[in-house]
Design a protein around this motif. Sequence first.
Motif, mmCIF file in Angstrom:
data_model
loop_
_atom_site.group_PDB
_atom_site.id
_atom_site.type_symbol
_atom_site.label_atom_id
_atom_site.label_comp_id
_atom_site.label_asym_id
_atom_site.label_seq_id
_atom_site.Cartn_x
_atom_site.Cartn_y
_atom_site.Cartn_z
ATOM 1 N N TRP A 177 -21.366 -27.377 -8.814
ATOM 2 C CA TRP A 177 -20.908 -28.439 -9.716
ATOM 3 C C TRP A 177 -19.603 -29.002 -9.186
ATOM 4 N N ILE A 178 -19.505 -30.324 -9.096
ATOM 5 C CA ILE A 178 -18.283 -30.992 -8.657
ATOM 6 C C ILE A 178 -17.958 -32.092 -9.655
ATOM 7 N N ASP A 179 -16.760 -32.025 -10.234
ATOM 8 C CA ASP A 179 -16.276 -33.068 -11.130
ATOM 9 C C ASP A 179 -15.222 -33.879 -10.390
ATOM 10 N N SER A 180 -15.498 -35.152 -10.161
ATOM 11 C CA SER A 180 -14.587 -36.021 -9.431
ATOM 12 C C SER A 180 -13.930 -36.998 -10.404
ATOM 13 N N TYR A 181 -12.589 -36.958 -10.460
ATOM 14 C CA TYR A 181 -11.859 -37.770 -11.433
ATOM 15 C C TYR A 181 -11.312 -39.065 -10.841
ATOM 16 N N GLU A 182 -11.370 -39.198 -9.525
ATOM 17 C CA GLU A 182 -10.867 -40.416 -8.907
ATOM 18 C C GLU A 182 -11.561 -40.606 -7.566
ATOM 19 N N CYS A 183 -11.836 -41.839 -7.237
ATOM 20 C CA CYS A 183 -12.538 -42.157 -6.003
ATOM 21 C C CYS A 183 -11.556 -42.200 -4.836
ATOM 22 N N ASN A 184 -11.816 -41.431 -3.808
ATOM 23 C CA ASN A 184 -11.005 -41.459 -2.604
ATOM 24 C C ASN A 184 -11.846 -41.924 -1.426
ATOM 25 N N ASN A 185 -11.227 -42.633 -0.539
ATOM 26 C CA ASN A 185 -11.900 -43.029 0.688
ATOM 27 C C ASN A 185 -11.739 -41.919 1.714
ATOM 28 N N ILE A 186 -12.840 -41.355 2.163
ATOM 29 C CA ILE A 186 -12.822 -40.216 3.073
ATOM 30 C C ILE A 186 -12.886 -40.717 4.509
ATOM 31 N N ASN A 187 -12.004 -40.201 5.337
ATOM 32 C CA ASN A 187 -12.025 -40.543 6.759
ATOM 33 C C ASN A 187 -13.144 -39.759 7.433
ATOM 34 N N ILE A 188 -14.265 -40.432 7.630
ATOM 35 C CA ILE A 188 -15.448 -39.760 8.171
ATOM 36 C C ILE A 188 -15.177 -39.191 9.558
#
Length: 456
Positions: free
Chosen positions: A319-330
């Motif tokens: 389970w993962i709860d994400s509270y804010e969108c981050n741009n991931i450096n692929i």
Amino acid sequence: MFEFAQRVRRKLQKRGEELISGVEKWGFKVRLHNRAPSIDILSECLIHKILCCLSFKEATRMSILSKTWLQAWSNLPNLDFTVDYSKCNDMKIVDDTLGRYRDGKIPIEKFELLDDCLIMFLNSFEVLDFPMIDKWLGIVLTNGVKDLTISSYPLFIFAILAVKSVRKLVLKYCILLPVSLSSVVVNCNSLRKLSLSYVRLVDENMLQTLLNSCLLIESFTFECCKGLETMNPQKIKSVSLKFLKIRHCGVIWEIDAPNLVSLKLTWEDIPQIKIVRESRQLKYSRIILECLDSDNVNAAWFCKLRKFLSNSISWSDVWIDSYECNNINIQNLQLDHKDSNPHVDVLNVTIIWKDGESPTFVDALVWSCQPRRLNVYSTRENITFFIDHLMYMKNLSQSTSHESMPQLTQLKDVKAYKFDPRYYKEESWHPVEHKSGELATTNSEKWEWCYFLLDW
């Protein structure tokens, strides 16, 4: 009384077959409501089972039904009290009740003593009457209690474990006081279930000593406890342990439980856990990651997650709860690492953020977990984006121009299903045909459930 009888009838109807086996249910309910003399045909043992399904206050009110019910209530083996220690009347009720059980040597199987004001949580002990509570515990332990729950109380836990009748011990908002090693019960063969919630351990070695003392423990819960703020790993070693739950206790753990059946973890960061021996009997394993600090959810975090899931056991649920969108450096993802693929059956994701699309978040998410099933709970707009991007990843894997991102293009097939809230049944899930942006055309902020079957 009529409203109370209705509430009782609903409870009895729900668990009727367990409680009144051999008694025709409909007739029993009518007799109970009418308070007819025929209600006394029930045995005291059966009445005990019925009363044990109610709170102690409700069970007390049921005692007026007849003399038989009054007698059954007077020696009820299950007692639960929620006490405001600042109120003399609350204290008197508990004291009088336990005094009657002491004088009559009435067996007690289950006892709950909960603090109505959470004194321990407020770090204030001025109103507690320790000698009175000590006396109550003495009566309960003397009368052979098997299931014991206590809150907001400093106690010597090994004194309780010395009583051979205790099989289940639940402590909430308590302080476990230190004891000398000479007084520790080395072999406690009676305890089967131990739960410590919001407990403060004065001695950091107490947990280790406690687990070493409970040789036949089968279930252990340890959540939100204090006193283990140390870099020394906490070791859980038990051949008998079958059910283990650890929540928000961010220390280093070594788990050596070869017969574990269920493992549940809740952390804010990637846990530091070493599974010494993986149990062949493990049927269910769940880890919940509550990502409260979104700044920490970056490429390094997803790399740590993949490494943890790859090197550990096969997980039934993540389970993962994400509270804010981050741009991931692929580019920072360790695409060439040599870890094996993660073993995750179901990945549950709750997306709290509302603005901005983040394809890199989806890429990092599925790359780090590679689940067989992905459950998403979020706004219609976010779910639509998930569908569109997963379909894009599927199409990318079928093309020949993906040399730059080989690890992210292994998705062979995607099937999407949407939940219809009008029907709360298994058939409420309906397949979704992919049409880019279709779900988000109306009411994009509406929250919905959707799941995906992923073939890697």
